[in-house]
Design an enzyme around this catalytic site. Structure first.
Site, PDB file in Angstrom:
ATOM      1  N   HIS A 154      74.921  61.334  -0.091  1.00  0.00           N
ATOM      2  CA  HIS A 154      76.219  61.118  -0.730  1.00  0.00           C
ATOM      3  C   HIS A 154      76.931  62.468  -0.863  1.00  0.00           C
ATOM      4  O   HIS A 154      76.319  63.449  -1.288  1.00  0.00           O
ATOM      5  CB  HIS A 154      76.011  60.483  -2.110  1.00  0.00           C
ATOM      6  CG  HIS A 154      77.298  60.237  -2.829  1.00  0.00           C
ATOM      7  ND1 HIS A 154      78.112  59.174  -2.530  1.00  0.00           N
ATOM      8  CD2 HIS A 154      77.919  60.942  -3.802  1.00  0.00           C
ATOM      9  CE1 HIS A 154      79.198  59.228  -3.300  1.00  0.00           C
ATOM     10  NE2 HIS A 154      79.099  60.288  -4.093  1.00  0.00           N
ATOM     11  N   ASN A 197      69.698  57.659   0.481  1.00  0.00           N
ATOM     12  CA  ASN A 197      71.113  57.723   0.820  1.00  0.00           C
ATOM     13  C   ASN A 197      71.559  59.175   0.723  1.00  0.00           C
ATOM     14  O   ASN A 197      71.073  59.913  -0.136  1.00  0.00           O
ATOM     15  CB  ASN A 197      71.919  56.868  -0.165  1.00  0.00           C
ATOM     16  CG  ASN A 197      73.394  56.848   0.163  1.00  0.00           C
ATOM     17  OD1 ASN A 197      73.791  56.671   1.318  1.00  0.00           O
ATOM     18  ND2 ASN A 197      74.233  57.027  -0.847  1.00  0.00           N
TER      19      ASN A 197
HETATM   20  C1  GRF Z   1      78.869  61.679   4.912  1.00  0.00           C
HETATM   21  O1  GRF Z   1      79.767  62.473   4.204  1.00  0.00           O
HETATM   22  C2  GRF Z   1      77.869  61.034   3.978  1.00  0.00           C
HETATM   23  O2  GRF Z   1      77.521  61.853   2.916  1.00  0.00           O
HETATM   24  C3  GRF Z   1      78.641  59.842   3.466  1.00  0.00           C
HETATM   25  O3  GRF Z   1      79.351  59.383   4.598  1.00  0.00           O
HETATM   26  C4  GRF Z   1      79.565  60.459   5.504  1.00  0.00           C
HETATM   27  C5  GRF Z   1      78.961  60.071   6.813  1.00  0.00           C
HETATM   28  O4  GRF Z   1      79.219  61.007   7.827  1.00  0.00           O
HETATM   29  N1  GRF Z   1      77.769  58.879   2.861  1.00  0.00           N
HETATM   30  P1  GRF Z   1      78.531  60.832   9.242  1.00  0.00           P
HETATM   31  O5  GRF Z   1      78.824  59.401   9.708  1.00  0.00           O
HETATM   32  O6  GRF Z   1      77.064  61.082   9.092  1.00  0.00           O
HETATM   33  O7  GRF Z   1      79.189  61.845  10.142  1.00  0.00           O
END
Ligand code: GRF
Length: 225
Positions: free
Chosen positions: A111, A109
């Site tokens: 984050h 994941n």
């Molecule tokens: C990112 O900030 C990721 O870290 C979090 O959700 C967001 C997703 O952004 N889990 P994207 O959909 O990849 O543009």
């Protein structure tokens, strides 16, 4: 060597997915995306996947009576795609324990915080409220608990005084993309693994998360023991 087969789970915008698509297309990442899966049929991430010619599927939670049934159906499809590694890139649903447990070590994941700080949602606001000087993003192995699991790598972003959560979030996102690509390059080279719950790099236990530097390289690792 066979290319690393990735399944990507995404609920929204899909900019991290796009970073992977672009890195593969540029020859920066020796991987193939074998499927993109979403809980939101209208997620822009699915559009990006289709545009890149990738198999993309949405399963709607409301078509299932329980979370367990939804996750079972979703992961049946993920398994059919035959991925080596499952990457949650902005997948905004909790995944139930029976689906996480058998895949520990094969699910990642990304984050938007320096874990273990600021789990959950609104991480940029949490960071501003806490008054930290440095914020950032982490890639970690998935564990049954929310945003838990061993952290593999991080990118640090200094907080600029007076900035708001949206601005800070944009600057963190810009570092998420190289962080995810560079971390997956380690997997593609079979350099990183989870052994007995501990991140290993090149066969050694890693004491602290790898840190991405300004040149998008990982600094020297700190070995454990
Ligand atoms: C990112 O900030 C990721 O870290 C979090 O959700 C967001 C997703 O952004 N889990 P994207 O959909 O990849 O543009």
């Amino acid at each position: 060597m066979a290319r690393l087969r990735l399944a990507v789970l995404a609920s929204g915008r899909g900019s991290n997915l796009q970073a992977l698509i672009d890195a593969i297309a540029d020859g920066q990442l020796a991987a193939a995306i074998v499927g993109v899966f979403s809980d939101k049929p209208d997620a822009p991430a699915l559009e990006r996947a289709r545009h890149a010619g990738l198999p993309a599927r949405a399963l709607r939670p409301r078509d299932f009576t329980t979370r367990l049934a939804y996750d079972r159906a979703l992961f049946e499809q993920v398994d059919q795609a035959g991925a080596d590694l499952i990457v949650c890139a902005g997948y905004m649903r909790l995944i139930s324990q029976p689906q996480v447990q058998p895949r520990v070590g094969r699910m990642l994941n990304i984050h938007p915080s320096l874990l273990p700080a600021f789990k959950g949602l609104h991480t940029h606001q949490q960071a501003l409220d806490a008054g930290v000087d440095v914020h950032g993003a982490s890639v970690h192995f998935l564990a049954p608990e929310l945003d838990g699991g061993p952290v593999i790598s991080q990118a640090r972003v200094p907080v600029v005084s007076g900035e708001d959560a949206a601005t800070l979030g944009r600057r963190v996102l810009a570092r998420e993309h190289p962080l995810l690509v560079q971390t997956l390059r380690l997997f593609a080279a079979a350099r990183v693994a989870l052994v007995d719950g501990v991140v290993h790099l090149d066969g050694h236990a890693v004491h602290a998360p790898l840190q991405l530097d300004r040149d998008d390289r990982f600094g020297p690792a700190t070995w454990a023991g």
